[in-house]
Design an enzyme around this catalytic site. Structure first.
Site, PDB file in Angstrom:
ATOM      1  N   ASP A  47       0.707  -1.153  -0.116  1.00 17.92           N
ATOM      2  CA  ASP A  47      -0.094  -0.068   0.121  1.00 17.92           C
ATOM      3  C   ASP A  47       0.772   1.219   0.120  1.00 17.92           C
ATOM      4  O   ASP A  47       2.065   1.256   0.281  1.00 17.92           O
ATOM      5  CB  ASP A  47      -0.907   0.070   1.363  1.00 17.92           C
ATOM      6  CG  ASP A  47      -1.967  -1.211   1.264  1.00 17.92           C
ATOM      7  OD1 ASP A  47      -2.805  -1.154   0.386  1.00 17.92           O
ATOM      8  OD2 ASP A  47      -1.769  -1.933   2.098  1.00 17.92           O
ATOM      9  N   THR A  48       0.030   2.327  -0.395  1.00 16.98           N
ATOM     10  CA  THR A  48       1.037   3.669  -0.556  1.00 16.98           C
ATOM     11  C   THR A  48      -0.269   4.736  -0.698  1.00 16.98           C
ATOM     12  O   THR A  48      -1.331   4.545  -0.725  1.00 16.98           O
ATOM     13  CB  THR A  48       1.793   3.608  -1.803  1.00 16.98           C
ATOM     14  OG1 THR A  48       2.537   4.599  -1.858  1.00 16.98           O
ATOM     15  CG2 THR A  48       0.832   3.660  -3.038  1.00 16.98           C
ATOM     16  N   VAL A  49       0.565   5.954  -0.872  1.00 17.67           N
ATOM     17  CA  VAL A  49      -0.365   7.173  -0.828  1.00 17.67           C
ATOM     18  C   VAL A  49      -0.085   7.924  -1.824  1.00 17.67           C
ATOM     19  O   VAL A  49       1.434   7.879  -2.332  1.00 17.67           O
ATOM     20  CB  VAL A  49      -0.675   8.103   0.460  1.00 17.67           C
ATOM     21  CG1 VAL A  49      -1.231   7.065   1.275  1.00 17.67           C
ATOM     22  CG2 VAL A  49       0.741   8.607   0.934  1.00 17.67           C
TER      23      VAL A  49
ATOM     24  N   TYR B 175       4.254   8.044  -1.911  1.00 16.84           N
ATOM     25  CA  TYR B 175       4.905   8.004  -0.675  1.00 16.84           C
ATOM     26  C   TYR B 175       4.495   6.745   0.066  1.00 16.84           C
ATOM     27  O   TYR B 175       3.082   6.671   0.366  1.00 16.84           O
ATOM     28  CB  TYR B 175       4.483   9.371   0.013  1.00 16.84           C
ATOM     29  CG  TYR B 175       4.807   9.592   1.338  1.00 16.84           C
ATOM     30  CD1 TYR B 175       5.985   9.227   2.178  1.00 16.84           C
ATOM     31  CD2 TYR B 175       3.789  10.347   2.417  1.00 16.84           C
ATOM     32  CE1 TYR B 175       6.328   9.596   3.375  1.00 16.84           C
ATOM     33  CE2 TYR B 175       4.347  10.906   3.741  1.00 16.84           C
ATOM     34  CZ  TYR B 175       5.370  10.373   4.267  1.00 16.84           C
ATOM     35  OH  TYR B 175       5.690  10.540   5.246  1.00 16.84           O
ATOM     36  N   SER B 176       5.281   6.048   0.625  1.00 20.57           N
ATOM     37  CA  SER B 176       4.820   4.891   1.059  1.00 20.57           C
ATOM     38  C   SER B 176       5.816   4.210   2.296  1.00 20.57           C
ATOM     39  O   SER B 176       6.761   4.387   2.194  1.00 20.57           O
ATOM     40  CB  SER B 176       4.590   3.862   0.110  1.00 20.57           C
ATOM     41  OG  SER B 176       4.281   2.412   0.308  1.00 20.57           O
TER      42      SER B 176
END
Length: 529
Positions: A348-350, A366-367
């Site tokens: 997962d990440t953003v 960003y993760s």
């Protein structure tokens, strides 16, 4: 275009500036930065930092950052690789001797040196208009006051909270249990760390008390990390790479990220003319799956840290390679087993993208890799520590073999699509291993199926996972196609929650109008002024 006769949303329009990301608070913070005199870089960094408290299982200060910028007057795109390296004392032979076939996901050995803070510091110093302490201020406020937990984050907390161990449980659980929707998550410890960074810059993280806290935590957990490893951390500017897709240019960052994989999928799809089949049909899904299968197999063999392993990108992305791979696809049958890899490639990440009033555009991802990264957090400051080292191979001689000072093959890939004399579009698709296929999917939806950006994001997704051999179909794909795909040789999986999460902004070069789309699989917004 949204038909307004049922649930869903239409594209968002704006004239001056826009931010798209997976949480409303982060989008609002980004626009606030612009109102305070900041530019798209200041806004993207401020919003990303806030996401660390809105979605702490996805990202945080102990993770990595990749970014791509379009700066008016500079010509071309600018890439920044903010990924970290393995500690100098660690190598694959050590783990092989201990009996491991892959880097353990929740061990200190999976923790690479976090690159995010150095990347943020460099972006703001080199391209921002505000000071670092001003950009950090919203994150400090939300870390201290807290953020109400959204429903999607609560689902992830419940699902993955058991991965937390040691100090991670103290800092990211509430009375030993996952946070629930509507409860307030705050971190006074991280607020203190952010204040130190605001005062002393990146050195507070890589040479000062935060580094000491992280190294002490990792050493206690069996890690080989040292102060020297942290002092050597540095984000690096890189040259973006691209391919043409029917008049649209897809731009990615070069290895150690998997951006070349997205380019290879696009090159294969271009030769298959995927748009001749109805979207979501068995044929459409089959061609996307086969292009994914071939491109990911190539990635798993060749993508690594280019400073430590030779990579022939020109050959990988050549017309000859795409011709050969496309010709190998059976239009009626799934391919046989292709060598996959054992090391971890998910999670997962953003992602956040911003375009400001001057036309500066930022695509930033960003993760901490797996949900809550390694499950470890630093004892004093509660920094969630990524497990990007799980992306290394332990196979002797593999280009991506674990080695001290080396960066792992990385799933994070910010991107741009540019149509000359048409639009500039920063975009990204969260979702770990899915990201490369996600980029090609959004691009094909735009180009082959004529969808607007919100429709291209909303459209139901499929993904062939080379590691598991499963073809995952989202709920929006009719179940009537399952039987046809099974007959082709696929094993079907139907997830409870949609795959990934995409965000995008188009800047129309003729009108200056901004058009944004945000993924309903997350809780975000496309917010403009």
């Amino acid at each position: 275009m949204h038909n307004y006769s049922g649930p869903g949303r239409s594209v968002a329009f704006a004239r001056e500036a826009m931010c798209c990301t997976s949480h409303p608070l982060a989008a609002q913070v980004a626009l606030d930065m612009l109102s305070k005199g900041g530019n798209a870089v200041d806004a993207a960094v401020a919003g990303a930092l806030v996401l660390g408290f809105c979605e702490p299982m996805m990202t945080g200060l102990g993770g990595d950052v990749f970014a791509m910028l379009s700066v008016p007057g500079k010509g071309g795109l600018i890439g920044l690789n903010g990924s970290g390296r393995a500690p100098a004392a660690l190598d694959a032979s050590r783990l092989r001797q201990e009996g491991f076939k892959a880097v353990p996901l929740e061990s200190a050995h999976s923790v690479t040196i976090p690159g995010a803070v150095d990347a943020f510091d460099r972006l703001v110093a080199d391209w921002g208009q505000l000071t670092l302490d001003a950009v950090l201020a919203p994150a400090i406020r939300f870390a201290e006051a807290g953020v109400p937990v959204c429903h999607r984050s609560a689902i992830d907390w419940e699902t993955f909270g058991e991965r937390l161990h040691g100090p991670g449980r103290e800092h990211f659980l509430k009375d030993g249990k996952p946070y629930r929707a509507g409860e307030i998550f705050a971190s006074a410890a991280q607020a203190e760390a952010l204040r130190l960074i605001a005062r002393d810059g990146r050195d507070a993280f890589y040479r000062g008390p935060i580094m000491e806290d992280i190294v002490s935590t990792l050493r206690d957990a069996g890690g080989l990390h040292t102060a020297e490893d942290f002092a050597a951390a540095a984000a690096e500017y890189v040259e973006p790479i691209s391919t043409d897709y029917k008049g649209y240019q897809l731009w990615e960052l070069p290895p150690n990220g998997q951006g070349a994989t997205a380019l290879l999928i696009a090159n294969i799809l271009k030769r298959l003319d995927i748009g001749r089949y109805p979207h979501g049909s068995a044929r459409h899904i089959h061609l996307m799956a086969e292009a994914t299968r071939l491109a990911y197999a190539a990635r798993n063999r060749f993508i690594a840290d280019p400073q430590k392993a030779g990579i022939d990108l020109a050959l990988l992305l050549s017309d000859e390679t795409a011709d050969r791979l496309a010709a190998s696809i059976d239009p009626d049958r799934a391919s046989g087993e292709i060598e996959s890899r054992i090391e971890a490639l998910h999670r997962d990440t953003v992602y956040i993208c911003v375009i400001d009033a001057d036309g500066m555009a930022v695509s930033l991802i960003y993760s901490t890799f797996y949900p809550f990264g390694s499950g470890l957090a630093s004892k004093k400051y509660g920094i969630s520590l990524q497990n990007r080292g799980a992306g290394f191979s332990l196979t002797e001689g593999h280009p991506n073999e674990l080695m001290g000072g080396k960066r792992p093959m990385h799933t994070l890939i910010p991107a741009f699509v540019i149509k000359p004399d048409g639009f500039t579009m920063p975009f990204g698709v969260m979702g770990g291993q899915f990201q490369a296929t996600g980029h090609a999917t959004v691009l094909s939806n735009l180009v082959d199926y004529g969808m607007d950006i919100q429709g291209a994001i909303d459209a139901p997704r499929s993904f062939f996972d080379l590691g598991t051999g499963l073809l995952t179909l989202e709920a929006g794909i009719p179940e009537s196609v399952d039987e046809e795909l099974v007959a082709m040789g696929y094993t079907i999986s139907r997830p409870k929650i949609g795959m990934g999460g995409a965000q995008a902004i188009q800047l129309d070069s003729s009108t200056g109008v901004l058009t944004g789309g945000t993924d309903p699989r997350k809780d975000g917004v496309a917010l403009g002024i």
